[in-house]
Design a protein around this motif. Sequence first.
Motif, PDB file in Angstrom:
ATOM      1  N   ILE A   1       9.844  -5.870   4.704  1.00  0.00           N
ATOM      2  CA  ILE A   1       9.408  -5.208   5.931  1.00  0.00           C
ATOM      3  C   ILE A   1       9.028  -6.192   7.028  1.00  0.00           C
ATOM      4  O   ILE A   1       8.774  -5.795   8.152  1.00  0.00           O
ATOM      5  CB  ILE A   1       8.226  -4.249   5.670  1.00  0.00           C
ATOM      6  N   GLY A   2       8.996  -7.475   6.712  1.00  0.00           N
ATOM      7  CA  GLY A   2       8.612  -8.489   7.695  1.00  0.00           C
ATOM      8  C   GLY A   2       7.150  -8.852   7.556  1.00  0.00           C
ATOM      9  O   GLY A   2       6.364  -8.105   7.002  1.00  0.00           O
ATOM     10  N   GLU A   3       6.792 -10.013   8.051  1.00  0.00           N
ATOM     11  CA  GLU A   3       5.410 -10.481   7.926  1.00  0.00           C
ATOM     12  C   GLU A   3       4.419  -9.589   8.652  1.00  0.00           C
ATOM     13  O   GLU A   3       3.272  -9.454   8.261  1.00  0.00           O
ATOM     14  CB  GLU A   3       5.292 -11.913   8.458  1.00  0.00           C
ATOM     15  N   HIS A   4       4.862  -8.968   9.728  1.00  0.00           N
ATOM     16  CA  HIS A   4       3.970  -8.112  10.515  1.00  0.00           C
ATOM     17  C   HIS A   4       4.469  -6.673  10.548  1.00  0.00           C
ATOM     18  O   HIS A   4       4.152  -5.931  11.465  1.00  0.00           O
ATOM     19  CB  HIS A   4       3.850  -8.658  11.941  1.00  0.00           C
ATOM     20  N   GLY A   5       5.256  -6.295   9.545  1.00  0.00           N
ATOM     21  CA  GLY A   5       5.784  -4.933   9.496  1.00  0.00           C
ATOM     22  C   GLY A   5       6.869  -4.664  10.514  1.00  0.00           C
ATOM     23  O   GLY A   5       7.131  -3.519  10.865  1.00  0.00           O
TER      24      GLY A   5
ATOM     25  N   HIS B   1      -4.816   1.861  10.727  1.00  0.00           N
ATOM     26  CA  HIS B   1      -4.986   2.075   9.290  1.00  0.00           C
ATOM     27  C   HIS B   1      -3.731   2.692   8.670  1.00  0.00           C
ATOM     28  O   HIS B   1      -3.360   2.367   7.553  1.00  0.00           O
ATOM     29  CB  HIS B   1      -6.227   2.935   8.999  1.00  0.00           C
ATOM     30  N   MET B   2      -3.036   3.546   9.412  1.00  0.00           N
ATOM     31  CA  MET B   2      -1.802   4.130   8.899  1.00  0.00           C
ATOM     32  C   MET B   2      -0.710   3.074   8.804  1.00  0.00           C
ATOM     33  O   MET B   2       0.054   3.035   7.835  1.00  0.00           O
ATOM     34  CB  MET B   2      -1.356   5.279   9.795  1.00  0.00           C
ATOM     35  N   LYS B   3      -0.632   2.212   9.791  1.00  0.00           N
ATOM     36  CA  LYS B   3       0.365   1.138   9.788  1.00  0.00           C
ATOM     37  C   LYS B   3       0.164   0.207   8.587  1.00  0.00           C
ATOM     38  O   LYS B   3       1.117  -0.188   7.925  1.00  0.00           O
ATOM     39  CB  LYS B   3       0.260   0.352  11.093  1.00  0.00           C
ATOM     40  N   THR B   4      -1.092  -0.119   8.311  1.00  0.00           N
ATOM     41  CA  THR B   4      -1.401  -0.994   7.174  1.00  0.00           C
ATOM     42  C   THR B   4      -1.015  -0.336   5.857  1.00  0.00           C
ATOM     43  O   THR B   4      -0.373  -0.954   5.005  1.00  0.00           O
ATOM     44  CB  THR B   4      -2.901  -1.348   7.165  1.00  0.00           C
ATOM     45  N   MET B   5      -1.388   0.933   5.695  1.00  0.00           N
ATOM     46  CA  MET B   5      -1.038   1.653   4.456  1.00  0.00           C
ATOM     47  C   MET B   5       0.467   1.742   4.289  1.00  0.00           C
ATOM     48  O   MET B   5       0.997   1.507   3.197  1.00  0.00           O
ATOM     49  CB  MET B   5      -1.625   3.060   4.473  1.00  0.00           C
TER      50      MET B   5
ATOM     51  N   GLN C   1       6.480  -1.793   1.148  1.00  0.00           N
ATOM     52  CA  GLN C   1       6.893  -3.028   0.486  1.00  0.00           C
ATOM     53  C   GLN C   1       6.859  -2.869  -1.033  1.00  0.00           C
ATOM     54  O   GLN C   1       7.738  -3.365  -1.733  1.00  0.00           O
ATOM     55  CB  GLN C   1       6.022  -4.208   0.917  1.00  0.00           C
ATOM     56  N   LEU C   2       5.867  -2.147  -1.553  1.00  0.00           N
ATOM     57  CA  LEU C   2       5.810  -1.892  -2.998  1.00  0.00           C
ATOM     58  C   LEU C   2       6.987  -1.035  -3.450  1.00  0.00           C
ATOM     59  O   LEU C   2       7.572  -1.284  -4.507  1.00  0.00           O
ATOM     60  CB  LEU C   2       4.487  -1.228  -3.368  1.00  0.00           C
ATOM     61  N   MET C   3       7.345  -0.031  -2.662  1.00  0.00           N
ATOM     62  CA  MET C   3       8.485   0.824  -3.022  1.00  0.00           C
ATOM     63  C   MET C   3       9.775   0.010  -3.041  1.00  0.00           C
ATOM     64  O   MET C   3      10.604   0.171  -3.946  1.00  0.00           O
ATOM     65  CB  MET C   3       8.595   1.970  -2.026  1.00  0.00           C
TER      66      MET C   3
END
Length: 91
Positions: free
Chosen positions: A4-8, A73-77, A83-85
């Motif tokens: 997803i990239g270092e900063h999403g 907070h939504m962006k972080t989650m 990334q886990l998926m």
Amino acid sequence: MDFIGEHGDNLVEVLSQLFTDPRRDPDIRFLRKVLSELGFRNFRAGWYGGELVLSYVDKRGGLVHIGDELPCHMKTMLALITQLMVARRLQ
């Protein structure tokens, strides 16, 4: 895309790929259920107006958000879960 990239940076692209992959349906259902419990209903990733966007309904205000900046907070989650998926898919 596997990262997803270092900063999403690639978050929307990766989520849109996961949303269109039938093998990922159980993961996407779980993600949408979790987000719904947190107040973000009808979460989707896909094309809208020629762009890849995230959309959801804010349960607290009843507002539809299409392509808006996500709350921090939504962006972080989403970054962590996505990334886990993707990592699990590669195993």
